[in-house]
Design an enzyme around this catalytic site. Sequence first.
Site, PDB file in Angstrom:
ATOM      1  CE  LYS A  51      -1.578   0.978   4.050  1.00 39.62           C
ATOM      2  NZ  LYS A  51      -0.751   2.157   4.424  1.00 39.62           N
ATOM      3  CB  THR A  52       3.646   2.376   2.205  1.00 41.74           C
ATOM      4  OG1 THR A  52       2.871   2.224   3.397  1.00 41.74           O
ATOM      5  CG2 THR A  52       4.541   3.598   2.327  1.00 41.74           C
ATOM      6  CG  ASP A 240      -1.898   5.571   4.284  1.00 43.01           C
ATOM      7  OD1 ASP A 240      -2.296   4.533   3.714  1.00 43.01           O
ATOM      8  OD2 ASP A 240      -1.007   5.560   5.158  1.00 43.01           O
ATOM      9  CD  GLU A 241      -3.786   2.305   7.093  1.00 41.04           C
ATOM     10  OE1 GLU A 241      -4.834   1.667   6.851  1.00 41.04           O
ATOM     11  OE2 GLU A 241      -2.708   1.751   7.393  1.00 41.04           O
ATOM     12  CD  GLN A 271      -5.279  -4.469   6.870  1.00 40.00           C
ATOM     13  OE1 GLN A 271      -4.460  -4.282   7.765  1.00 40.00           O
ATOM     14  NE2 GLN A 271      -4.942  -4.458   5.593  1.00 40.00           N
ATOM     15  NE  ARG A 620      -1.640  -7.620  10.930  1.00 38.08           N
ATOM     16  CZ  ARG A 620      -1.564  -6.805   9.886  1.00 38.08           C
ATOM     17  NH1 ARG A 620      -0.604  -5.903   9.816  1.00 38.08           N
ATOM     18  NH2 ARG A 620      -2.430  -6.881   8.898  1.00 38.08           N
TER      19      ARG A 620
END
Length: 661
Positions: A51-52, A240-241, A271, A620
């Site tokens: 994503k980043t 973002d997010e 998420q 995770r």
Amino acid sequence: MNNPVPGRQPDGEILKRVSGDHHAVLNPQQLAAVVAEGGPMLVLAAAGTGKTRTLVHRVAALVEKGVPAYRILLLTFTNKAADEMLSRAAALVGRQVGDLWGGTFHHMANRLLRRDAGRIGFKSDYTILDRDDSLSLMKDCVKSLGRDALPKPEVLMAIAGTATNTGKSLMQVIEKKFQSEEIIVNVNAVISVISAYAEKKTKIGAMDFDDLLTNALKLLRENPDVLERYQERFMHVLVDEYQDTNHLQAGIVDCMAARHRNLFVVGDDFQCIYEWRGADIGNIMRFPERYPDAKTYKLEINYRSVPEVLAVANACTTEAAPAFRKILIPTRKSGSKPVLVHLRDGDHQARYVLEIADQLRSRHNLNWSDIAILYRAHHQAMELQMLLARARLPYVITSGVRFFEQVHIKDVCCILRIAENARDEVAFSRILCMLPRIGRQSARKLWEKLGEKFDVMDPVSLSSLRDLLPTAARPAWERILPVLEKYGQAGSLKLPGETIGQFVHVWYKDHAVETFEDSERRLDEIDELVAYTNRFQDTAGFLADVALYTNLEAENEGLAQNRGGDAIRLSTVHQAKGMEWKAVMVLWMVDGMFPSSRTLEESVSGEDEERRLFYVAVTRAKDYLFLCVPQWRNTHGGGMPCRPSRFVLQLPGNTIRRVNV
């Protein structure tokens, strides 16, 4: 084009100026989003899919196309995320990104308000209140209105913040906060004090953290010329997010992007796990409705986890909305199949976790810091914390304070300490300071008047204290006193759990609701403490065990530091979002604990949010995943059988390896 599913994408050596050749470092899914033309775009980025990287390259691609950096707005949720993206973008295209507006929503809101706060009745040099300043101001408002019978300022602050961030009225928030409690709250008094707090902030020219978003949106909506200025300036808005935005943040984004409509939002509906603090999953789910011409891009190629872990993650999302479902595609070689392990109880679970952690370290060359133990709620790791301390293994708790160091746990343990030891001034002072109108100095004076001794076995001592207390404190003390009297009459039968349970029932529960913004969690943890005391025959043995554990914890802290931070990580799933470890063990995968029974009861969408939380826990893990299912749970009433979590029961049999220990 390169391999359509590249392997692990290295960051260090790739972050160099690429002169527009983004296809060399991006997979096809990332590249499609990065080089797309303008307009509204929704990038659904599943866990571990870069994503980043996609956001960074989108910024670089816009600059390379000739968009001036000062005409780009990049909104994030943490300063760290903003700094990382800007530094990586600079590594790609140089100093051209220096004028880009990048930062958190609150940072951006502050920039807007510093320039035009006068439009909404503030001066440009308004003060931003930190939490301590806000609490002090709220306390002043309580005193000025003469409102003694109110929740603590921390609770009032939480009520005000929840109303602001969720868009609900104060009445709605207050009713939900106290609906299941037996205490009577003066709703009008609560609203009056919170309203006075808001007026006081305006009067002194100050804003708290929540006000920055509220006032920034107010500024934009009430001043068309100001809004037009920023709409014209920002040709491209990147977020973002996006799944974590609340109604204020989504409103600001929509305002800013309304002119050019080049809105690039990145997020993952699966998420979204912060609805309890204001995040509105509807912002991302309804994005295609608000922007009918929006293009949707999915990032599904995962670089984090082995295929076996991704198989479990994909099984979690089968009930997702078809348009939003993302199937994680592995890039790594096959590894170990996740383990679903059935254990006897919490103690057995703790021993198993230690054994597996030791095996991972000795047989698979993992560091302690490569291992994370995740859980739905903080108290679910109590047995594990105790065992880790006794085993003298290094561990770090990232989900909060160690169990017996928490305020509410210390509070209820003090009723045992003063009952057991008439000379325990620390416990005596702590109990009295919980009562109205008593501070440390007052408690010290009372202690001296009692001859520096308070004996629950002595009726004279009990009645003397009652007579010495200030009038405001006596009603609370009258409720607590029978617990101590009963303890003094119990003879040899002095079970610690029974005493704590009575103390909570007659008074401390109400005190917790009025004192702590997260009283439900704290009361749940006290219940777990009571269940833990069942293994002790008397109060003295329990207190000795707690004292030993507390000392071992202090030693463990030094041990973790001496190892340079190489320690096992203990964390709630909420705190673990955004992190990754080679090995992850998830505790208490049983119905009622994960998913949380409280969440299921309080929200019609509770199961959906709990399922998303489970997905976050699973994703995770990079190499090893263990899901622990105890078959018995010690409770306040003795114990109860556990049913495996509905989430693990729904996993296809071929995705996991079942183990009975």
